[in-house]
Design an enzyme around this catalytic site. Structure first.
Site, PDB file in Angstrom:
ATOM      1  N   ALA A 257       0.866  -1.179   0.000  1.00 50.57           N
ATOM      2  CA  ALA A 257       0.000   0.000   0.000  1.00 50.57           C
ATOM      3  C   ALA A 257       0.905   1.232   0.000  1.00 50.57           C
ATOM      4  O   ALA A 257       2.077   1.151   0.397  1.00 50.57           O
ATOM      5  CB  ALA A 257      -0.896  -0.022   1.224  1.00 50.57           C
TER       6      ALA A 257
ATOM      7  N   GLU B 113      -0.458  -9.366  -0.083  1.00 54.74           N
ATOM      8  CA  GLU B 113      -1.879  -9.660   0.154  1.00 54.74           C
ATOM      9  C   GLU B 113      -2.633  -9.808  -1.171  1.00 54.74           C
ATOM     10  O   GLU B 113      -3.509 -10.663  -1.305  1.00 54.74           O
ATOM     11  CB  GLU B 113      -2.496  -8.547   1.007  1.00 54.74           C
ATOM     12  CG  GLU B 113      -1.867  -8.482   2.394  1.00 54.74           C
ATOM     13  CD  GLU B 113      -2.488  -7.407   3.267  1.00 54.74           C
ATOM     14  OE1 GLU B 113      -2.151  -6.229   3.079  1.00 54.74           O
ATOM     15  OE2 GLU B 113      -3.332  -7.747   4.108  1.00 54.74           O
TER      16      GLU B 113
ATOM     17  N   GLU C 203       4.650  -4.660   7.456  1.00 53.22           N
ATOM     18  CA  GLU C 203       3.751  -3.764   8.183  1.00 53.22           C
ATOM     19  C   GLU C 203       4.169  -3.491   9.620  1.00 53.22           C
ATOM     20  O   GLU C 203       4.125  -2.336  10.073  1.00 53.22           O
ATOM     21  CB  GLU C 203       2.313  -4.320   8.164  1.00 53.22           C
ATOM     22  CG  GLU C 203       1.596  -4.122   6.838  1.00 53.22           C
ATOM     23  CD  GLU C 203       1.822  -5.234   5.835  1.00 53.22           C
ATOM     24  OE1 GLU C 203       2.741  -6.057   6.039  1.00 53.22           O
ATOM     25  OE2 GLU C 203       1.085  -5.290   4.838  1.00 53.22           O
TER      26      GLU C 203
ATOM     27  N   GLY D 160       0.736  -4.975   1.180  1.00 49.99           N
ATOM     28  CA  GLY D 160      -0.480  -5.096   0.376  1.00 49.99           C
ATOM     29  C   GLY D 160      -0.252  -5.807  -0.952  1.00 49.99           C
ATOM     30  O   GLY D 160      -1.181  -6.388  -1.515  1.00 49.99           O
TER      31      GLY D 160
HETATM   32  N1  CAA Z   1       4.580   3.275  -0.908  1.00 45.70           N
HETATM   33  C1  CAA Z   1       4.943   4.429  -1.486  1.00 45.70           C
HETATM   34  N2  CAA Z   1       6.040   4.569  -2.221  1.00 45.70           N
HETATM   35  C2  CAA Z   1       6.811   3.476  -2.376  1.00 45.70           C
HETATM   36  C3  CAA Z   1       6.502   2.236  -1.801  1.00 45.70           C
HETATM   37  C4  CAA Z   1       5.305   2.159  -1.045  1.00 45.70           C
HETATM   38  N3  CAA Z   1       4.888   1.004  -0.482  1.00 45.70           N
HETATM   39  N4  CAA Z   1       7.466   1.356  -2.115  1.00 45.70           N
HETATM   40  C5  CAA Z   1       8.352   2.019  -2.872  1.00 45.70           C
HETATM   41  N5  CAA Z   1       7.963   3.305  -3.028  1.00 45.70           N
HETATM   42  C6  CAA Z   1       8.662   4.377  -3.764  1.00 45.70           C
HETATM   43  C7  CAA Z   1       9.832   4.913  -2.984  1.00 45.70           C
HETATM   44  O1  CAA Z   1       9.405   5.853  -2.027  1.00 45.70           O
HETATM   45  C8  CAA Z   1      10.661   5.504  -4.100  1.00 45.70           C
HETATM   46  O2  CAA Z   1      10.084   6.731  -4.450  1.00 45.70           O
HETATM   47  P1  CAA Z   1      11.069   8.025  -4.700  1.00 45.70           P
HETATM   48  O3  CAA Z   1      11.855   7.646  -5.919  1.00 45.70           O
HETATM   49  O4  CAA Z   1      10.085   9.127  -4.938  1.00 45.70           O
HETATM   50  O5  CAA Z   1      11.897   8.175  -3.485  1.00 45.70           O
HETATM   51  C9  CAA Z   1      10.413   4.540  -5.264  1.00 45.70           C
HETATM   52  O6  CAA Z   1       9.221   3.828  -4.943  1.00 45.70           O
HETATM   53  C10 CAA Z   1      11.529   3.535  -5.443  1.00 45.70           C
HETATM   54  O7  CAA Z   1      11.726   2.890  -4.204  1.00 45.70           O
HETATM   55  P2  CAA Z   1      13.170   2.759  -3.495  1.00 45.70           P
HETATM   56  O8  CAA Z   1      14.027   3.906  -3.870  1.00 45.70           O
HETATM   57  O9  CAA Z   1      12.945   2.519  -2.046  1.00 45.70           O
HETATM   58  O10 CAA Z   1      13.696   1.447  -4.239  1.00 45.70           O
HETATM   59  P3  CAA Z   1      14.710   0.366  -3.658  1.00 45.70           P
HETATM   60  O11 CAA Z   1      15.059  -0.512  -4.802  1.00 45.70           O
HETATM   61  O12 CAA Z   1      15.827   0.994  -2.910  1.00 45.70           O
HETATM   62  O13 CAA Z   1      13.856  -0.493  -2.597  1.00 45.70           O
HETATM   63  C11 CAA Z   1      11.909  -1.653  -1.784  1.00 45.70           C
HETATM   64  C12 CAA Z   1      12.762  -1.235  -3.016  1.00 45.70           C
HETATM   65  C13 CAA Z   1      12.665  -2.656  -0.934  1.00 45.70           C
HETATM   66  C14 CAA Z   1      10.639  -2.316  -2.334  1.00 45.70           C
HETATM   67  C15 CAA Z   1      11.573  -0.397  -0.952  1.00 45.70           C
HETATM   68  O14 CAA Z   1      11.013   0.589  -1.818  1.00 45.70           O
HETATM   69  C16 CAA Z   1      10.565  -0.640   0.132  1.00 45.70           C
HETATM   70  O15 CAA Z   1      10.916  -1.190   1.173  1.00 45.70           O
HETATM   71  N6  CAA Z   1       9.301  -0.219  -0.074  1.00 45.70           N
HETATM   72  C17 CAA Z   1       8.281  -0.265   0.941  1.00 45.70           C
HETATM   73  C18 CAA Z   1       7.711  -1.659   1.057  1.00 45.70           C
HETATM   74  C19 CAA Z   1       6.711  -1.730   2.182  1.00 45.70           C
HETATM   75  O16 CAA Z   1       7.018  -1.486   3.325  1.00 45.70           O
HETATM   76  N7  CAA Z   1       5.448  -2.129   1.833  1.00 45.70           N
HETATM   77  C20 CAA Z   1       4.400  -2.306   2.778  1.00 45.70           C
HETATM   78  C21 CAA Z   1       3.541  -1.093   2.892  1.00 45.70           C
HETATM   79  S1  CAA Z   1       2.389  -1.203   4.228  1.00 45.70           S
HETATM   80  C22 CAA Z   1       1.044  -2.021   3.584  1.00 45.70           C
HETATM   81  O17 CAA Z   1       1.063  -2.537   2.495  1.00 45.70           O
HETATM   82  C23 CAA Z   1      -0.146  -2.026   4.506  1.00 45.70           C
HETATM   83  C24 CAA Z   1      -1.313  -2.818   4.130  1.00 45.70           C
HETATM   84  O18 CAA Z   1      -1.396  -3.996   4.308  1.00 45.70           O
HETATM   85  C25 CAA Z   1      -2.515  -2.163   3.600  1.00 45.70           C
END
Ligand code: CAA
Length: 268
Positions: A63, A111, A131, A108
């Site tokens: 998400a 999921e 999460e 998400g």
């Molecule tokens: N939400 C918003 N933006 C996201 C994102 C997310 N879940 N995942 C990645 N992005 C964005 C980053 O912010 C970045 O944007 P900018 O270029 O504007 O900074 C872009 O995508 C590229 O990401 P990274 O620079 O971080 O890329 P990376 O290769 O270094 O890392 C990754 C990749 C490991 C997937 C890392 O992006 C990451 O950890 N993302 C978050 C994953 C996460 O925690 N997901 C769970 C969300 S909570 C949820 O889903 C709740 C639910 O159940 C409803």
């Protein structure tokens, strides 16, 4: 549509979540575009739907964290319910849905993959529930689905630790059905989709309904449900044609998916 690409061919639909600048993270607009697309294609005679992520790095990175940052508690409740409605719509989609997991499937995104009927992954796929490292819990039905899939203890390990697992570990845990080199993933997914699409649509649709009903029904309720679904298949052109073809040792005519009961000469 801004974040969704959709195409279909030979009864197989492919829905691509295409927001590569955020690794296909699900913001509100993406969720509503997926819901809208599912609504539009539900009655399109599709026999299999494939869901994948745009680009080579990510299926769906969860998400949208930017969108969730300042979410107020009462809005968070609705946010979770909206995501759950979408995941349930995938579960209830009349044809099988295959997740082609082509990279990160986090939060998400994991999921979403779990709401699909079959998961096929590329070797670079990574799965995790991050999460709890963000102060929340999975809110799109993933807790229920992962526990049903791999058992409570294994699910809790992933949910409590937020650890990342590789495609190979996901395969050994039974989370994914198969793992493929990235370049071969879509070809393999489409082969599986074509096998499904070559079978009788009513039989496939009803066996999905039966499989999905197992968890929520008592044994006697399930027997009733199964009998009703079994009954629906009989007397259709597809059932009569396929069984006659078997007995006459010939190839059956392609399935039509027609649900109406045909009148056979023996009944005249
Ligand atoms: N939400 C918003 N933006 C996201 C994102 C997310 N879940 N995942 C990645 N992005 C964005 C980053 O912010 C970045 O944007 P900018 O270029 O504007 O900074 C872009 O995508 C590229 O990401 P990274 O620079 O971080 O890329 P990376 O290769 O270094 O890392 C990754 C990749 C490991 C997937 C890392 O992006 C990451 O950890 N993302 C978050 C994953 C996460 O925690 N997901 C769970 C969300 S909570 C949820 O889903 C709740 C639910 O159940 C409803």
């Amino acid at each position: 549509m801004k974040y969704i690409r959709y195409e279909s061919k030979d009864f197989i639909g492919t829905l691509t979540i295409n927001r590569p600048e955020a690794l296909n993270a699900l913001n509100g607009e993406t969720l509503s575009e997926i819901s809208q697309t599912l609504g539009e294609i539900t009655s399109a005679g599709l026999r299999c739907l494939v869901i994948t992520g745009g680009g080579e790095k990510s299926f769906v990175a969860g998400a949208d964290i930017r969108e969730m940052l300042n979410l107020m508690p009462q809005n968070a409740r609705e946010y979770s319910k909206t995501g759950n409605r979408l995941m349930n719509a995938i579960d209830d989609f009349p044809a099988p849905v295959i997740a082609a997991v082509n990279g990160y499937a986090l939060g998400g995104g994991f999921e979403l993959a779990l709401a699909c009927d079959i998961r096929m992954a590329s070797e670079n796929a990574v799965f995790a529930f991050p999460e709890v490292s963000l102060g929340i819990l999975p809110g799109y039905g993933g807790v229920k689905r992962i526990a049903a899939l791999i058992g409570a203890a294994r699910a809790k390990d992933l949910l409590f630790t937020a650890r990342r697992i590789t495609a190979a570990e996901a395969l050994s845990l039974g989370i994914v059905n198969s793992v493929h080199p990235q370049a071969e993933l879509m070809g393999e997914v489409l082969k599986t989709a074509a096998k499904i699409a070559g079978n009788a649509p009513l039989g496939v649709g009803n066996v999905k309904k039966a499989a999905n009903a197992v968890a929520g029904l008592t044994a006697p309720q399930f027997t009733e449900r199964e009998a009703a679904l079994f009954q629906e298949c009989f007397g259709t052109q597809d059932q009569r044609n396929a069984m006659s073809a078997f007995l006459e040792k010939r190839k059956p005519a392609p399935f039509t998916g027609a649900c109406t009961t045909v009148t056979m000469p023996t009944e005249l």
